[in-house]
Design a protein around this motif. Sequence first.
Motif, PDB file in Angstrom:
ATOM      1  N   VAL A  34      24.895  67.723   4.660  1.00  0.00           N
ATOM      2  CA  VAL A  34      23.888  66.790   4.145  1.00  0.00           C
ATOM      3  C   VAL A  34      23.741  66.829   2.629  1.00  0.00           C
ATOM      4  CG1 VAL A  34      22.603  66.964   6.319  1.00  0.00           C
ATOM      5  CG2 VAL A  34      21.961  68.418   4.392  1.00  0.00           C
ATOM      6  N   GLY A  35      24.193  67.925   2.000  1.00  0.00           N
ATOM      7  CA  GLY A  35      23.943  68.103   0.579  1.00  0.00           C
ATOM      8  C   GLY A  35      24.552  67.045  -0.315  1.00  0.00           C
ATOM      9  N   PRO A  39      20.395  63.990  -4.398  1.00  0.00           N
ATOM     10  CA  PRO A  39      20.442  64.281  -5.835  1.00  0.00           C
ATOM     11  C   PRO A  39      20.287  65.783  -6.040  1.00  0.00           C
ATOM     12  CG  PRO A  39      18.928  62.478  -5.368  1.00  0.00           C
ATOM     13  CD  PRO A  39      19.280  63.086  -4.041  1.00  0.00           C
ATOM     14  N   PHE A  40      20.595  66.261  -7.239  1.00  0.00           N
ATOM     15  CA  PHE A  40      20.644  67.706  -7.462  1.00  0.00           C
ATOM     16  C   PHE A  40      19.333  68.419  -7.143  1.00  0.00           C
ATOM     17  CE2 PHE A  40      19.833  71.361 -10.242  1.00  0.00           C
ATOM     18  CZ  PHE A  40      20.798  72.219  -9.747  1.00  0.00           C
ATOM     19  N   PHE A  44      18.879  71.291  -4.450  1.00  0.00           N
ATOM     20  CA  PHE A  44      18.551  72.666  -4.814  1.00  0.00           C
ATOM     21  C   PHE A  44      17.387  73.180  -3.954  1.00  0.00           C
ATOM     22  CE2 PHE A  44      16.371  75.940  -7.203  1.00  0.00           C
ATOM     23  CZ  PHE A  44      17.418  76.728  -7.687  1.00  0.00           C
ATOM     24  N   LYS A  45      16.372  72.349  -3.776  1.00  0.00           N
ATOM     25  CA  LYS A  45      15.220  72.758  -2.974  1.00  0.00           C
ATOM     26  C   LYS A  45      15.618  73.033  -1.530  1.00  0.00           C
ATOM     27  CE  LYS A  45      11.703  70.322  -5.689  1.00  0.00           C
ATOM     28  NZ  LYS A  45      10.690  69.229  -5.691  1.00  0.00           N
ATOM     29  N   MET A 124      27.902  73.501  -4.808  1.00  0.00           N
ATOM     30  CA  MET A 124      27.209  72.226  -4.900  1.00  0.00           C
ATOM     31  C   MET A 124      25.908  72.333  -5.706  1.00  0.00           C
ATOM     32  SD  MET A 124      27.789  70.851  -0.977  1.00  0.00           S
ATOM     33  CE  MET A 124      27.151  69.211  -1.291  1.00  0.00           C
ATOM     34  N   LEU A 125      25.599  73.539  -6.202  1.00  0.00           N
ATOM     35  CA  LEU A 125      24.367  73.754  -6.964  1.00  0.00           C
ATOM     36  C   LEU A 125      24.636  73.840  -8.466  1.00  0.00           C
ATOM     37  CD1 LEU A 125      22.417  76.278  -4.692  1.00  0.00           C
ATOM     38  CD2 LEU A 125      22.181  73.787  -4.861  1.00  0.00           C
TER      39      LEU A 125
END
Length: 252
Positions: A34-35, A39-40, A44-45, A124-125
């Motif tokens: 899903v990431g 949006p970033f 991140f959350k 992805m972070l």
Amino acid sequence: MMRKPSLFLYLRATLFYIVFYPVTLVFAAFCLLVGWALPFRPRFKLFTLMNYFTMLWLYLTCGVRYRVEGRENLPSGSEGAYVVVANHSSEWETFFLQTLIRPQSAVLKQELLKIPFFGWALGMLKPIALDRSKRRGALKQLLTQGKERLEEGINVVIFPQGTRVETGKLGKFNKGGAMLAASAQVPVVPLAHNAGLFWPGKSYIKYPGTITVRVGTPVPVADRSVDEIHADSIGWLEAQMRDLKVVDEESV
């Protein structure tokens, strides 16, 4: 601090890992699915929910707590992004700091991104993944990508010792954090902890107790040299490490 591991501590650590590894695998796989659509900041959350679980599960199974001193020293979002320099002695701080410094881009070794599922999700972070075998190229990458992250309002977390340093030893602090802060004209926030006393690096055993995290006053960079910025931030860090009994006096 020398402590003799007991069978009970081995059992507690085993219980921690029996749940931690499967949950990490499943959650990382979910994040990968899903990431990409987020949006970033929402990404991140979502991804760092695992970090909150890790802190809770570590407390429930191994009795490891923590307290944060100086949290008010962290600049607010309206004040812009900043660079964090912290000592590195454990895996604990890599999990915890993503719950304290939000959002963030961590400076880490490139090899971590190759770990199936966990490393792929970490990639992805927006980390700054350095090839430590290429020192000059790594510094250029840190300054270029670090400045990009800061301009996006993403804080950058750096472990200036470069790798985990055994508790009781000081290690050598590089100037990358000070150089990045000076280049981007953002403050440096020094952060010290004694996590290595409770979760020693590369140790299976976790010792019950309370980890202390101390956040220092932001070090200004305007009209200051890299050496001055580095001396102030690392000087504070070393003093706190001595006070927290992270290093032996003889090693300083």
